[in-house]
Design a protein around this motif. Sequence first.
Motif, PDB file in Angstrom:
ATOM      1  N   GLU A 189      53.380  32.252  69.321  1.00  0.00           N
ATOM      2  CA  GLU A 189      54.440  32.692  70.579  1.00  0.00           C
ATOM      3  C   GLU A 189      53.544  32.763  71.884  1.00  0.00           C
ATOM      4  O   GLU A 189      52.402  33.010  71.861  1.00  0.00           O
ATOM      5  CB  GLU A 189      54.845  34.232  70.065  1.00  0.00           C
ATOM      6  N   MET A 190      54.135  32.331  72.869  1.00  0.00           N
ATOM      7  CA  MET A 190      53.674  32.640  74.366  1.00  0.00           C
ATOM      8  C   MET A 190      54.802  33.101  75.298  1.00  0.00           C
ATOM      9  O   MET A 190      55.790  32.251  75.265  1.00  0.00           O
ATOM     10  CB  MET A 190      53.000  31.055  74.711  1.00  0.00           C
ATOM     11  N   HIS A 191      54.561  34.315  75.765  1.00  0.00           N
ATOM     12  CA  HIS A 191      55.624  34.634  76.633  1.00  0.00           C
ATOM     13  C   HIS A 191      55.320  34.797  78.105  1.00  0.00           C
ATOM     14  O   HIS A 191      54.144  35.301  78.398  1.00  0.00           O
ATOM     15  CB  HIS A 191      56.334  35.967  76.245  1.00  0.00           C
ATOM     16  N   ARG A 192      56.026  34.475  79.091  1.00  0.00           N
ATOM     17  CA  ARG A 192      55.704  34.840  80.495  1.00  0.00           C
ATOM     18  C   ARG A 192      56.339  36.061  80.841  1.00  0.00           C
ATOM     19  O   ARG A 192      57.680  36.306  80.755  1.00  0.00           O
ATOM     20  CB  ARG A 192      56.145  33.485  81.293  1.00  0.00           C
ATOM     21  N   VAL A 193      55.655  37.312  81.185  1.00  0.00           N
ATOM     22  CA  VAL A 193      56.089  38.544  81.393  1.00  0.00           C
ATOM     23  C   VAL A 193      56.277  38.739  82.929  1.00  0.00           C
ATOM     24  O   VAL A 193      55.049  38.376  83.426  1.00  0.00           O
ATOM     25  CB  VAL A 193      55.695  39.631  80.436  1.00  0.00           C
ATOM     26  N   ASN A 201      59.321  44.840  75.363  1.00  0.00           N
ATOM     27  CA  ASN A 201      60.296  43.979  74.725  1.00  0.00           C
ATOM     28  C   ASN A 201      59.629  43.017  73.570  1.00  0.00           C
ATOM     29  O   ASN A 201      60.025  43.133  72.536  1.00  0.00           O
ATOM     30  CB  ASN A 201      61.210  43.312  75.353  1.00  0.00           C
ATOM     31  N   VAL A 202      58.547  42.244  74.030  1.00  0.00           N
ATOM     32  CA  VAL A 202      58.015  41.483  73.156  1.00  0.00           C
ATOM     33  C   VAL A 202      57.142  42.150  71.943  1.00  0.00           C
ATOM     34  O   VAL A 202      57.171  41.645  70.873  1.00  0.00           O
ATOM     35  CB  VAL A 202      56.789  40.424  74.182  1.00  0.00           C
ATOM     36  N   LEU A 203      56.377  43.090  72.468  1.00  0.00           N
ATOM     37  CA  LEU A 203      55.757  44.008  71.200  1.00  0.00           C
ATOM     38  C   LEU A 203      56.697  44.763  70.493  1.00  0.00           C
ATOM     39  O   LEU A 203      56.435  44.528  69.186  1.00  0.00           O
ATOM     40  CB  LEU A 203      54.874  45.141  71.978  1.00  0.00           C
ATOM     41  N   ASN A 204      57.926  45.045  70.792  1.00  0.00           N
ATOM     42  CA  ASN A 204      58.891  45.695  69.895  1.00  0.00           C
ATOM     43  C   ASN A 204      59.467  44.590  68.909  1.00  0.00           C
ATOM     44  O   ASN A 204      59.728  44.662  67.771  1.00  0.00           O
ATOM     45  CB  ASN A 204      59.986  46.403  70.629  1.00  0.00           C
ATOM     46  N   HIS A 205      59.592  43.498  69.547  1.00  0.00           N
ATOM     47  CA  HIS A 205      60.063  42.184  68.760  1.00  0.00           C
ATOM     48  C   HIS A 205      59.144  42.043  67.624  1.00  0.00           C
ATOM     49  O   HIS A 205      59.444  41.488  66.580  1.00  0.00           O
ATOM     50  CB  HIS A 205      60.317  40.996  69.573  1.00  0.00           C
ATOM     51  N   GLY A 206      57.905  42.064  67.719  1.00  0.00           N
ATOM     52  CA  GLY A 206      56.848  41.675  66.959  1.00  0.00           C
ATOM     53  C   GLY A 206      56.453  42.644  65.861  1.00  0.00           C
ATOM     54  O   GLY A 206      55.973  42.562  64.788  1.00  0.00           O
ATOM     55  N   GLN A 207      57.158  43.970  65.889  1.00  0.00           N
ATOM     56  CA  GLN A 207      57.308  44.778  64.949  1.00  0.00           C
ATOM     57  C   GLN A 207      55.828  45.243  64.379  1.00  0.00           C
ATOM     58  O   GLN A 207      55.826  45.662  63.313  1.00  0.00           O
ATOM     59  CB  GLN A 207      58.356  44.319  63.698  1.00  0.00           C
ATOM     60  N   GLY A 208      54.957  45.106  65.165  1.00  0.00           N
ATOM     61  CA  GLY A 208      53.464  45.510  64.687  1.00  0.00           C
ATOM     62  C   GLY A 208      52.831  44.794  63.780  1.00  0.00           C
ATOM     63  O   GLY A 208      51.637  44.837  63.527  1.00  0.00           O
ATOM     64  N   GLN A 209      53.458  43.453  63.438  1.00  0.00           N
ATOM     65  CA  GLN A 209      52.716  42.497  62.719  1.00  0.00           C
ATOM     66  C   GLN A 209      52.023  41.334  63.348  1.00  0.00           C
ATOM     67  O   GLN A 209      51.257  40.562  62.731  1.00  0.00           O
ATOM     68  CB  GLN A 209      53.864  41.799  61.626  1.00  0.00           C
ATOM     69  N   LYS A 210      52.205  41.370  64.528  1.00  0.00           N
ATOM     70  CA  LYS A 210      51.570  40.391  65.662  1.00  0.00           C
ATOM     71  C   LYS A 210      50.663  41.138  66.737  1.00  0.00           C
ATOM     72  O   LYS A 210      51.058  42.058  67.012  1.00  0.00           O
ATOM     73  CB  LYS A 210      52.681  39.376  65.883  1.00  0.00           C
ATOM     74  N   GLN A 211      49.599  40.521  67.192  1.00  0.00           N
ATOM     75  CA  GLN A 211      48.979  40.671  68.279  1.00  0.00           C
ATOM     76  C   GLN A 211      48.945  39.884  69.253  1.00  0.00           C
ATOM     77  O   GLN A 211      49.305  38.611  68.934  1.00  0.00           O
ATOM     78  CB  GLN A 211      47.295  41.222  67.778  1.00  0.00           C
ATOM     79  N   ILE A 253      50.857  35.963  81.268  1.00  0.00           N
ATOM     80  CA  ILE A 253      51.069  35.409  79.821  1.00  0.00           C
ATOM     81  C   ILE A 253      50.957  36.345  78.681  1.00  0.00           C
ATOM     82  O   ILE A 253      49.531  36.958  78.728  1.00  0.00           O
ATOM     83  CB  ILE A 253      50.313  34.087  79.770  1.00  0.00           C
ATOM     84  N   LEU A 254      51.745  36.539  77.625  1.00  0.00           N
ATOM     85  CA  LEU A 254      51.339  37.143  76.665  1.00  0.00           C
ATOM     86  C   LEU A 254      51.466  36.400  75.618  1.00  0.00           C
ATOM     87  O   LEU A 254      52.535  35.785  75.141  1.00  0.00           O
ATOM     88  CB  LEU A 254      52.514  38.353  76.550  1.00  0.00           C
ATOM     89  N   GLU A 255      50.396  35.971  75.088  1.00  0.00           N
ATOM     90  CA  GLU A 255      50.259  34.954  73.828  1.00  0.00           C
ATOM     91  C   GLU A 255      49.783  35.464  72.707  1.00  0.00           C
ATOM     92  O   GLU A 255      49.028  36.522  72.583  1.00  0.00           O
ATOM     93  CB  GLU A 255      49.043  33.929  74.555  1.00  0.00           C
ATOM     94  N   GLU A 256      50.409  35.230  71.515  1.00  0.00           N
ATOM     95  CA  GLU A 256      50.160  35.492  70.095  1.00  0.00           C
ATOM     96  C   GLU A 256      48.695  35.112  70.050  1.00  0.00           C
ATOM     97  O   GLU A 256      48.024  34.163  70.017  1.00  0.00           O
ATOM     98  CB  GLU A 256      51.059  34.939  69.191  1.00  0.00           C
ATOM     99  N   TYR A 257      47.879  36.272  69.453  1.00  0.00           N
ATOM    100  CA  TYR A 257      46.439  36.200  69.234  1.00  0.00           C
ATOM    101  C   TYR A 257      46.366  35.817  67.739  1.00  0.00           C
ATOM    102  O   TYR A 257      46.829  36.357  66.924  1.00  0.00           O
ATOM    103  CB  TYR A 257      45.689  37.527  69.499  1.00  0.00           C
TER     104      TYR A 257
END
Length: 475
Positions: A189-193, A201-211, A253-257
Motif C-alpha cells: 500500500e502507498m497512500h498520499r495523505v 484513516n489509513v491506520l484504522n483500515h490496517g487494523q494494527g496488522q500493518k506498519q 506519503i504513507l507507505e506500507e513498511y
Amino acid sequence: MASRLDNLLLLFVVVASLPLATLLLWLNYAAVILASQRSKIPFRKLKSTPKKTILVTGTANAQGLNIARALERAGHRLIGADLQSLGHLDISRRSRALTKHYALPPLSAAADASYFARWVLEIVTRENVDLWIDCSHDIPLDAIALTRERVEGNTRCACIAADRNSSRYFKDKETLLEFFRGRNLPAPEMHRVRSRGDIHNVLNHGQGQKQYLLKSPMKSKLEVSQTLLPRRTLSQTYQDVSLVKITPGSSLILEEYLDSSTKYQCTAIAIRGSVEAFWVKRILASGVDVAAGGPALQQALRSYTEAVVRELGHDFSCHLTLSFVLSERITHAGVAQLILPVEGSLRLHPTFVPTAGLPGSSSLAETYLSMLRSVANGMAITSTPSFRKHVTNSKTSQPIKESYFLPDTISDLFWEPCKGLLLLRVSPREVLGSIGALTQKLLLGREAYYDFWDPVPAFWQYTIVLAWRVLVGTT
C-alpha cells in the motif's frame, strides 16, 4: 579515513599486480592463437540464424559486453555504442566482439531525447541495423522511448528497449505500485495523505496488522524519515501523528513498511509481450547473493513477472527487473505469506551479468534473436526450423548462469573476513569457509568481464579503469 586507506591499498594492489596481469594477458593471447590454429572450424562460432547486424547500446558495462559477445559467437555482426564522456575508459572499444564502436553524446546531451534519438537513428540507418538492444544504465528512459519510436517508425530495425507506454509506469515507485494495484496484482500500500485525519484513516483500515512508513515524497532514499506507524500503544501513535507538520497544499506519503532483510531479484527478457528468459536470486541484508529458494517460490515469482509483462502489452519487448519481499499476513486460517514487489526497472540490474560462456551463449543469443521472427496471421514464424525449436523451448531451457565481479568477490570472501579475524569479529573457521567459497567461485564460476577469446576488456577494467577511478575518488 578508513575509506581513504582502503583506496590507497587498492591502488597499491592494482599497480603491484600490473606486471603479473600483463604477463597473464599475453599468455592468454598465446593460448587463443594455439587454439585457433588447432581447430579448422572456429571454436567460438555457433550455429544460428543468417547473419544479422545488431546494435547494442551500453556495451561499456558488463551486461552489454557479454550480450554482444554471445551474439557475436552466434555469427552475427555487432555494433557497440556508449556515452562519449567515457572516452578511453570505455572498455568495449577494445573488444574483439564488436565490428564497430560509436561514441554517443555525453550524458548531458543525452538528456535531450530528440538529440539522442537522432544519433541512434543515424547509426541504425548507416549500418543497416536489424536489431537494437538497449543495455544502458544512465540514459534517461524518455530518451530511450523516443529513440525506439523514431527507429521503428523510420526503419525496419526491431528494438528491445523501453517504449513510451511502459516507461511512464516506471518513473517512480508510487506510479509503479499504483500500476500493479490497478491490474489487480498484489502490491504494498502507498497512500498520499494531506492531513492528520487521512493518516488516522489509513491506520484504522490496517487494523494494527500493518506498519506504515511516513515520509516526504520529495526526499531521496537516504533521507527518508524512519517514522513507523502505528506505535506500540494508541497514545504513542496519537502523539507522533500530532507532531506531523503538513502545510496547506502539500502532502506526505504513507507507505506500507515491509521487512526487506531478504529480497528476491527477478530479471526477465520480454519479447513481444512474453517472458522468454527469466532469472531469480535471493539477496540478504548483507548484500550477499544466495540460492533463490525452492521451485514453488521461483514459479510464483515468474508467474507474477509474466502477469506484469502481459499487462504491459503484446508489443512490450524490453529488459525487466523486479525486486520482491515476502510479507506475512495473519488470516483466519493461519499465517499466509505474500510475495510483494518493492522495486521495478526497465533495465538490467547493474549486479546482474549473464555469462558469455559457450554453454549459455547459444541460449542467450536465441532469446534476443527471437525478436526477429516475422508475424503472419497472428502467428510467429521463421524460415529456420532449428531456430523455431530453440524459440519453442526457450521457456523450459536450462537457466543461464550469472557471472561474478572479481574485485567484489575477493573483497567479500577474502579481504573482509581476514580483516574481521584481525579485529576478532569472526572465527578462523568462518574465514576458512569464505576462502573455500572464493576458491570454488574462481575455479567453477565465470568472471563478469573476462572472456578467454576477448581478454583485453577485463585487463583494462581491472587495471587502467580501476586505478583511474581510485585516483579521482569514484570508488
